[in-house]
Design an enzyme around this catalytic site. Structure first.
Site, short mmCIF file in Angstrom:
data_model
loop_
_atom_site.label_atom_id
_atom_site.label_comp_id
_atom_site.label_asym_id
_atom_site.label_seq_id
_atom_site.Cartn_x
_atom_site.Cartn_y
_atom_site.Cartn_z
N CYS A 18 0.82 -1.08 0.01
CA CYS A 18 -0.04 -0.01 0.00
C CYS A 18 0.96 1.14 -0.02
O CYS A 18 2.12 1.25 0.17
CB CYS A 18 -0.91 0.10 1.32
SG CYS A 18 -0.17 0.13 2.74
N GLU A 130 -0.55 -1.06 15.79
CA GLU A 130 -1.38 0.15 15.13
C GLU A 130 -2.42 0.68 16.48
O GLU A 130 -2.30 1.62 16.77
CB GLU A 130 -2.13 0.00 13.88
CG GLU A 130 -2.97 1.13 13.59
CD GLU A 130 -3.80 0.74 12.30
OE1 GLU A 130 -4.87 1.33 12.28
OE2 GLU A 130 -3.05 0.39 11.36
N SER A 221 -1.72 -8.45 9.88
CA SER A 221 -3.20 -8.40 10.19
C SER A 221 -4.05 -8.25 8.75
O SER A 221 -4.87 -8.70 8.32
CB SER A 221 -3.67 -7.45 11.13
OG SER A 221 -4.80 -6.82 11.03
N ASN A 222 -3.27 -7.45 7.92
CA ASN A 222 -3.95 -6.96 6.62
C ASN A 222 -4.06 -8.43 5.98
O ASN A 222 -5.00 -8.75 5.04
CB ASN A 222 -3.04 -6.09 5.92
CG ASN A 222 -3.50 -5.55 4.40
OD1 ASN A 222 -3.35 -6.41 3.48
ND2 ASN A 222 -4.28 -4.56 4.35
N SER A 263 1.59 -5.75 3.20
CA SER A 263 3.05 -5.79 3.52
C SER A 263 3.93 -6.61 2.50
O SER A 263 5.14 -7.08 2.62
CB SER A 263 3.30 -6.27 4.85
OG SER A 263 2.79 -5.47 5.85
#
Length: 756
Positions: A18, A130, A221-222, A263
């Protein structure tokens, strides 16, 4: 748009790095290249292969930050709390903040609403870095819920934010439940748009294929969220970290979909595709390399190209450009201008047709990073080189003040001006130059480092020399100028009269007496002056401001005479008197002329600024001196005394002062008489204090009045002797021998102006 690589292979839109992660990796690599070694607080991204690659380049992850280090440390895209940031700044040689802009926005929201008394409710994974970082900006006033089942009622108004990578459906469900349970709810949807788009694209692709491959780190997590989304629509969904986890023959049968977490770098995705290419036999038969088809399916622009586009939207930190292709371009503010104070809205307008340089085509996100300044840099560099070759004078604005100089923005570039070259004269503080425009000349160019050095001083000195030469060619005593006060000293002020400074002495500022130049002028004042004297050899100029025709003494002598009663203003009090302004001339009232009584200081009678009536005692026009009087004849207590008393009168008086030779006694206010020590008693006394004391009232006879000097002699002894004579029989008085009188020595003059 889903990229179709083969009849049975499809790649989802918006996969891979991203914006925030790509930005963090690239800037970290740049810092490592400059510093050699740099730390990151935690792993920069949740991808073991990429973490190992970065470690090899000198980017070392740290989990403990309590020890001191001289190297810099990076704050990763996940962000951290306020207290952790303070520790980093204390313990490391510098902090490079690479927090994702979307995460930084959540920090700002949390801090803002905490200060307003809100409780911050974060929807996300409480263990995720985060989320921990967000809580660090809530001052201990936060709560984390994973979904709507954990929602509850809180004791105060709440502000709801989201972890950037959670599912939109989870967020919406939790918000609905929180609103049911709480009255005052502020909702801030902080899910990253790229995350939502990535998940939506993955879901759409999962519906169309028999097998779905999700590429990314298992700690990410993504990536896990993508796996969960795809698993809903495709039962045969697998999550891998690299091509090594692909099975032999994978991709040879059925429709296969590919997506990747935020990532996951592009080279890992390409490696997976390349492995699948080896497994698909029909790709070789078609004569095209599988990876090449992947590149062509995503790219419509090439890095390094210069293209034209139309400005679509202007944001505070970036500009969106329509390139006429499937992808829009983004120009960050840093690639729009080198001027850090620039506002994008002042550089371009919506609808402008502009030329831009393609910095990078983001294969995974479908975004194109552009630069407007790179297009102009080459032209600007050529202008700078030509300016040095031609000794050309440029004009630029100071945009930054640094320890060793200032940075000037000109011709689309930053030019460094050393402190020694920033001003014609030494300046201890260069900050006052910021924001100002100056002419300068290029004095050095380092093409290898792309560094330019300029000099403001050389231009200012040339201009100053030209002005001085022009001045001295035309200067003459008596010539008038309109100048500006540049500086003030105790003895005068230096005035710029057109590139040349002259001294205006304090005595030439006004016909009135002044103590300091600041009473008349201040720095920056514009003032009319004339040349009083020139020293061409030493190039020194003496200036005048007061004019002879303005001298108040010119007409004072003809308009006033001794004895005149005049009104004036007290302008200054000194120990010996008061100065009074009479029609522009300062006259002195001596302290002895202020009162018939003895006073210690003029302030006992007058005050500065007081308007008084006084009389002229003397005028000396040649020496420009004026003497004034304040006490009036009709108020003279001596005249009152003479009208009431004569020699031989007996008076009641009060002892007010004692001296070695006698005592002074007050007869009337303002008139004292001297009782000599020989006249105090009818016997000899060695000390006045044996018979008298201050404040004692006594009766005494006036034995002498000296009108010419205003002195009165008193005697107590005379009264005593008169009383003894009256009590003695007449015949005894006739035969009595007189007491030998003591010789009265001449009374010494009263000290300090005292009247005897």
């Amino acid at each position: 748009m889903t990229a179709i690589l083969q009849s049975n292979i499809k790649v989802a839109d918006c996969c891979g790095f991203c914006f925030g992660v790509r930005r963090a990796v690239e800037l970290a690599e740049q810092e490592a290249e400059r510093c050699g070694k740099i730390y990151t607080y935690g792993e920069l991204i949740h991808n073991p292969q990429e973490t190992n690659r970065l470690r090899a380049r000198g980017i070392i992850p740290l989990e403990e930050i309590g020890e001191k280090h001289t190297e810099k440390i990076i704050i990763r895209a996940h962000g951290i709390g306020r207290r952790e940031e303070e520790i980093l700044r204390q313990n490391f040689g510098g902090v490079v903040d690479l927090t994702c802009p979307f995460v930084k926005k959540i920090h700002n929201i949390a801090e803002k609403y905490c200060q307003k008394g809100y409780k911050i409710v974060i929807i996300g994974d409480r263990l995720h870095p985060e989320v921990r970082g967000i809580r660090g900006w809530c001052d201990g006033n936060s709560a984390v819920i994973g979904d709507e089942t954990e929602a509850r009622t809180y004791d105060r108004k709440i502000c709801v934010v989201a972890q950037t990578t959670i599912k939109q459906a989870v967020f919406d469900g939790a918000v609905r439940q929180l609103k049911k349970l709480n009255g005052d709810v502020v909702v801030c949807n902080t899910i990253c748009s790229a995350t939502a788009q990535r998940q939506q694209a993955a879901a759409e692709l999962a519906k169309q294929v028999e097998e779905m491959i999700v590429i990314g780190g298992k700690k990410s997590s993504n990536t896990r969220k993508l796996y969960e989304v795809c698993s809903v629509y495709c039962a045969n969904t697998r999550m891998i970290e690299s091509a090594a986890e692909l099975e032999q023959g994978c991709g040879c049968s059925g429709n296969i979909g590919i997506t990747a977490g935020a990532s996951t770098p592009g080279h890992i995705i390409k490696e997976v595709i390349h492995t699948m290419e080896e497994n698909i036999k029909n790709v070789a038969e078609q004569g095209n390399e599988f990876a090449q088809l992947f590149e062509e399916s995503l790219k419509t622009l090439n890095t390094g190209e210069t293209v034209r586009g139309t400005v679509m939207e202007i944001r505070p930190t970036e500009v969106l450009v329509d390139l006429g292709f499937k992808s829009d371009g983004i120009i960050p503010l840093s690639e729009l201008s080198d001027d850090p104070t620039a506002d994008p809205a002042t550089l371009v307008k919506v609808g402008d047709d502009i030329e831009v340089f393609v910095v990078r085509v983001n294969d995974m996100e479908g975004q194109v990073l552009l630069s407007k300044k790179k297009v102009e840099q080459k032209k600007n560099w050529e202008k700078i080189v030509a300016a040095q070759e031609n000794n050309e004078i440029l004009t630029g604005r100071v945009v930054e003040v640094m320890e060793k100089g200032v940075s000037v923005f000109a011709e689309g570039m930053r030019i460094f001006i050393p402190a020694s070259q920033a001003s014609e004269r030494y300046m201890a503080d260069l900050s006052e130059l910021k924001g100002q425009e100056f002419p300068f000349r290029i004095i050095d160019i380092n093409e290898r480092r792309h560094r330019v050095v300029g000099s403001i001083k050389s231009v200012l000195k040339e201009e100053s020399q030209k002005k001085q030469d022009a001045f001295w060619a035309d200067a003459a005593v008596g010539k008038e100028y309109h100048g500006t006060v540049k500086s003030i000293t105790d003895f005068g002020a230096f005035v710029d009269i057109g590139g040349v400074d002259g001294l205006l002495h304090v005595s030439e500022m006004s016909w009135k007496k002044i103590h300091h130049p600041s009473e008349v002028v201040k720095v920056g004042d514009e003032i009319d002056v004339f040349i009083k004297a020139l020293d061409e050899e030493n190039r020194k100029i003496s200036l005048g401001h007061r004019k002879d025709e303005d001298n108040p003494w010119l007409n004072f002598g003809s308009n006033h005479k001794v004895g005149d009663i005049v009104n004036g203003t007290v302008v200054r009090l000194v120990p010996f008197g008061a100065f009074v302004d009479i029609d522009g001339v300062d006259g002195l009232i001596h302290i002895s002329e202020l009162s018939w009584k003895r006073i210690n200081h003029p302030s006992e009678i007058l005050s500065e600024g007081q308007v008084i009536e006084c009389n002229i005692k003397d005028i000396d026009v040649e020496k420009q001196k004026l003497s004034l009087g304040y006490k009036r004849v009709e108020d003279n207590p001596w005249e009152i005394f003479k009208s009431k008393y004569s020699e031989g009168d007996v008076v009641t008086c009060k002892v007010v002062r004692m001296v070695s030779f006698g005592a002074f006694a007050e007869i009337l206010e303002g008139v004292d008489g001297l009782i000599h020590i020989s006249q105090i008693a009818n016997r000899r006394i060695a000390n006045v204090a044996e018979a008298l004391s201050i404040g004692q009232e006594v009766e005494a006879k006036i034995i002498e009045i000296k009108e010419e000097t205003g002195k009165v002699s008193l005697s107590i002894r005379a009264l005593l002797e008169d009383g003894e004579t009256a009590a003695m029989p007449e015949e005894a008085a006739e035969t009595a021998e007189p007491v030998a009188e003591e010789t009265v020595e001449e009374v010494p003059a009263a000290e300090d102006g005292e009247e005897a």
